[in-house]
Design a protein around this motif. Structure first.
Motif, PDB file in Angstrom:
ATOM      1  N   ILE A  77      22.031  -4.129 -22.173  1.00  0.00           N
ATOM      2  CA  ILE A  77      20.629  -3.713 -22.060  1.00  0.00           C
ATOM      3  C   ILE A  77      19.847  -4.702 -21.199  1.00  0.00           C
ATOM      4  O   ILE A  77      19.048  -4.307 -20.336  1.00  0.00           O
ATOM      5  N   LEU A  78      20.088  -6.015 -21.410  1.00  0.00           N
ATOM      6  CA  LEU A  78      19.385  -7.033 -20.625  1.00  0.00           C
ATOM      7  C   LEU A  78      19.705  -6.899 -19.138  1.00  0.00           C
ATOM      8  O   LEU A  78      18.825  -7.021 -18.283  1.00  0.00           O
ATOM      9  N   MET A  79      20.996  -6.639 -18.834  1.00  0.00           N
ATOM     10  CA  MET A  79      21.402  -6.498 -17.435  1.00  0.00           C
ATOM     11  C   MET A  79      20.755  -5.275 -16.792  1.00  0.00           C
ATOM     12  O   MET A  79      20.572  -5.220 -15.578  1.00  0.00           O
ATOM     13  N   MET A  80      20.409  -4.272 -17.608  1.00  0.00           N
ATOM     14  CA  MET A  80      19.716  -3.096 -17.079  1.00  0.00           C
ATOM     15  C   MET A  80      18.228  -3.378 -16.894  1.00  0.00           C
ATOM     16  O   MET A  80      17.628  -2.989 -15.891  1.00  0.00           O
ATOM     17  N   ARG A  81      17.613  -4.082 -17.846  1.00  0.00           N
ATOM     18  CA  ARG A  81      16.158  -4.276 -17.839  1.00  0.00           C
ATOM     19  C   ARG A  81      15.715  -5.345 -16.834  1.00  0.00           C
ATOM     20  O   ARG A  81      14.770  -5.147 -16.084  1.00  0.00           O
ATOM     21  N   LEU A  82      16.388  -6.509 -16.857  1.00  0.00           N
ATOM     22  CA  LEU A  82      15.968  -7.625 -16.006  1.00  0.00           C
ATOM     23  C   LEU A  82      16.398  -7.397 -14.560  1.00  0.00           C
ATOM     24  O   LEU A  82      17.333  -6.649 -14.288  1.00  0.00           O
ATOM     25  N   SER A  87      24.209 -11.771  -6.226  1.00  0.00           N
ATOM     26  CA  SER A  87      25.522 -12.391  -6.445  1.00  0.00           C
ATOM     27  C   SER A  87      26.149 -11.947  -7.767  1.00  0.00           C
ATOM     28  O   SER A  87      27.373 -11.865  -7.888  1.00  0.00           O
ATOM     29  N   VAL A  88      25.297 -11.642  -8.771  1.00  0.00           N
ATOM     30  CA  VAL A  88      25.791 -11.149 -10.069  1.00  0.00           C
ATOM     31  C   VAL A  88      25.895  -9.621 -10.053  1.00  0.00           C
ATOM     32  O   VAL A  88      26.849  -9.044 -10.585  1.00  0.00           O
ATOM     33  N   ALA A  89      24.911  -8.976  -9.415  1.00  0.00           N
ATOM     34  CA  ALA A  89      24.867  -7.506  -9.399  1.00  0.00           C
ATOM     35  C   ALA A  89      26.051  -6.894  -8.658  1.00  0.00           C
ATOM     36  O   ALA A  89      26.438  -5.758  -8.938  1.00  0.00           O
ATOM     37  N   GLN A  90      26.652  -7.646  -7.728  1.00  0.00           N
ATOM     38  CA  GLN A  90      27.786  -7.091  -6.962  1.00  0.00           C
ATOM     39  C   GLN A  90      28.974  -6.749  -7.855  1.00  0.00           C
ATOM     40  O   GLN A  90      29.805  -5.906  -7.498  1.00  0.00           O
ATOM     41  N   PHE A  91      29.051  -7.382  -9.047  1.00  0.00           N
ATOM     42  CA  PHE A  91      30.187  -7.123  -9.941  1.00  0.00           C
ATOM     43  C   PHE A  91      30.044  -5.806 -10.695  1.00  0.00           C
ATOM     44  O   PHE A  91      30.942  -5.420 -11.445  1.00  0.00           O
ATOM     45  N   THR A  92      28.907  -5.108 -10.510  1.00  0.00           N
ATOM     46  CA  THR A  92      28.782  -3.753 -11.077  1.00  0.00           C
ATOM     47  C   THR A  92      29.280  -2.703 -10.086  1.00  0.00           C
ATOM     48  O   THR A  92      29.455  -1.540 -10.444  1.00  0.00           O
ATOM     49  N   ARG A  93      29.510  -3.099  -8.824  1.00  0.00           N
ATOM     50  CA  ARG A  93      30.002  -2.171  -7.792  1.00  0.00           C
ATOM     51  C   ARG A  93      31.524  -2.181  -7.797  1.00  0.00           C
ATOM     52  O   ARG A  93      32.149  -2.852  -6.974  1.00  0.00           O
ATOM     53  N   THR A  94      32.112  -1.480  -8.729  1.00  0.00           N
ATOM     54  CA  THR A  94      33.573  -1.477  -8.837  1.00  0.00           C
ATOM     55  C   THR A  94      34.183  -0.386  -7.963  1.00  0.00           C
ATOM     56  O   THR A  94      33.489   0.539  -7.539  1.00  0.00           O
ATOM     57  N   LEU A  95      35.466  -0.520  -7.736  1.00  0.00           N
ATOM     58  CA  LEU A  95      36.203   0.433  -6.904  1.00  0.00           C
ATOM     59  C   LEU A  95      36.212   1.811  -7.576  1.00  0.00           C
ATOM     60  O   LEU A  95      36.276   1.893  -8.811  1.00  0.00           O
ATOM     61  N   ASP A  96      36.141   2.900  -6.784  1.00  0.00           N
ATOM     62  CA  ASP A  96      36.107   4.234  -7.389  1.00  0.00           C
ATOM     63  C   ASP A  96      37.466   4.598  -8.004  1.00  0.00           C
ATOM     64  O   ASP A  96      38.463   3.903  -7.803  1.00  0.00           O
ATOM     65  N   LYS A  97      37.481   5.710  -8.737  1.00  0.00           N
ATOM     66  CA  LYS A  97      38.637   6.059  -9.566  1.00  0.00           C
ATOM     67  C   LYS A  97      39.907   6.289  -8.741  1.00  0.00           C
ATOM     68  O   LYS A  97      40.987   5.802  -9.087  1.00  0.00           O
ATOM     69  N   ASN A  98      39.782   7.029  -7.625  1.00  0.00           N
ATOM     70  CA  ASN A  98      40.966   7.358  -6.821  1.00  0.00           C
ATOM     71  C   ASN A  98      41.602   6.105  -6.211  1.00  0.00           C
ATOM     72  O   ASN A  98      42.821   5.924  -6.264  1.00  0.00           O
TER      73      ASN A  98
END
Length: 274
Positions: A77-82, A87-98
Motif C-alpha cells: 500500500i505504501l509503495m502505491m501511495r507514496l 531507481s526503486v520503481a523500475q523493479f515494478t516493470r517486470t518482463l511480460d508473461k510470454n
C-alpha cells in the motif's frame, strides 16, 4: 338527537366490521391449500445457542494475520501511495508473461549441476587422466548465480544476459545493478521472483542469474530473446530512470478529489456566466 345519531352510526360501523370479518372467513374456507410434498417439507432452523449450526461466514477481515503478512500488505500500500524514486520503481516493470516463459525455458536447459553430478563428472575426468587418456569432457555451459559472481562477470563483460529478481529485500542489494549493466552494455531484465530464480539453481532464493554462453542449437532462440530484452530495458533505460512510481491514492481519496474538482468547475462556470 345528536346522541341518537352517534349511537346509530356506531351500530352501523360494528355491523359493517362483522360482515367484513365474516366475508374474510368465508373466503379463507373457500380457498383450499395445495397439499405439501413430503420431500420438500419446510424445516425451519433455529440458530440459538445449542441449536442448529451457524452458516459459514467470511471472517478474513477479523483475522489477526501474522506480522509478516501485515508488513508485506502495508509495504504494498505504501509503495502505491507514496511517490517512489525511479531507481526503486523500475523493479515494478517486470518482463511480460510470454517472454518470461521463454526465458525460464532457456534457464531450465542450463541449470547448474548438483553435487552428485559434479562429483561424478570430476571423478570420470580424474580416472581418464590417471589412465593416460586424453579427456575430451569440457566444463559444461551453465547459468551462473550469486550476486558477487554475477557482478564480476558483468564488469569483465563475460555475461551475455543478466536476470534480476524484482522482490529482493533489502532492495539496495540490487538497486545499482541495472545501471551497471547499462554502463557495461550487458542486456538485463527484471523478472518475478527470487523464489522462482532460486528453483533454477537448486536454492531457496536467488537475487540474480547470468548467462555466459549457450549451446549452438540454442543460439537462434537466445538471440531473439536478447533482442526483446534489449528493447524492453537497455534501449529504454533513459526513459525508465526518469519515470517515478507510486502516487496512486485510495478509492475514497480519488472520489473526494473528483468531487472537489467538480465543485471548482461549477464555480468557475458561474463566474464566467456572471
Amino acid at each position: 338527537r345528536e346522541r341518537k345519531g352517534q349511537k346509530n352510526g356506531a351500530e352501523e360501523n360494528e355491523r359493517e366490521g362483522e360482515e367484513a370479518r365474516a366475508g374474510a372467513v368465508a373466503a379463507k374456507k373457500g380457498i383450499e391449500k395445495a397439499p405439501k410434498h413430503p420431500l420438500f417439507e419446510k424445516r425451519t432452523r433455529s440458530f440459538a445457542i445449542g441449536q442448529d449450526i451457524q452458516p459459514k461466514r467470511d471472517l478474513s477481515r477479523f483475522v489477526k494475520w501474522p506480522k509478516y503478512v501485515r508488513l508485506q500488505r502495508q509495504r504494498k500500500i505504501l509503495m502505491m501511495r507514496l511517490k517512489v524514486p525511479p531507481s526503486v520503481a523500475q523493479f515494478t516493470r517486470t518482463l511480460d508473461k510470454n517472454l518470461t516463459t521463454q526465458l525460464f525455458r532457456m534457464l531450465n536447459k542450463y541449470r547448474p549441476e548438483d553435487r552428485a553430478a559434479k562429483k561424478e563428472r570430476l571423478t570420470k575426468m580424474a580416472e581418464a587422466k590417471a589412465a593416460g587418456e586424453v579427456s575430451e569432457s569440457k566444463k559444461p555451459v551453465l547459468v551462473k548465480y550469486g550476486l558477487n559472481h554475477v557482478v564480476d562477470l558483468v564488469e569483465q563483460k563475460k555475461a551475455l544476459l543478466v536476470v534480476i529478481a524484482h522482490d529482493v529485500d533489502p532492495i539496495e542489494l540490487v538497486l545499482w545493478l541495472p545501471a551497471l549493466c547499462h554502463k557495461m552494455d550487458v542486456p538485463y531484465c527484471i523478472v518475478k521472483s527470487k523464489g522462482r530464480l532460486g528453483e533454477v539453481v537448486n536454492k531457496k532464493k536467488a537475487t540474480a542469474l547470468a548467462f555466459t554462453g549457450v549451446r549452438p542449437e540454442d543460439k537462434h532462440e537466445f538471440a531473439k530473446l536478447l533482442e526483446a530484452v534489449r528493447g524492453n530495458y537497455n534501449d529504454r533505460y533513459n526513459e525508465i530512470r526518469k519515470t517515478w512510481g507510486g502516487g496512486i491514492m485510495g478509492i475514497k481519496s480519488q472520489h473526494r478529489t473528483d468531487k472537489q474538482a467538480k465543485a471548482l468547475a461549477v464555480e468557475e462556470a458561474k463566474r464566467m456566466q456572471a
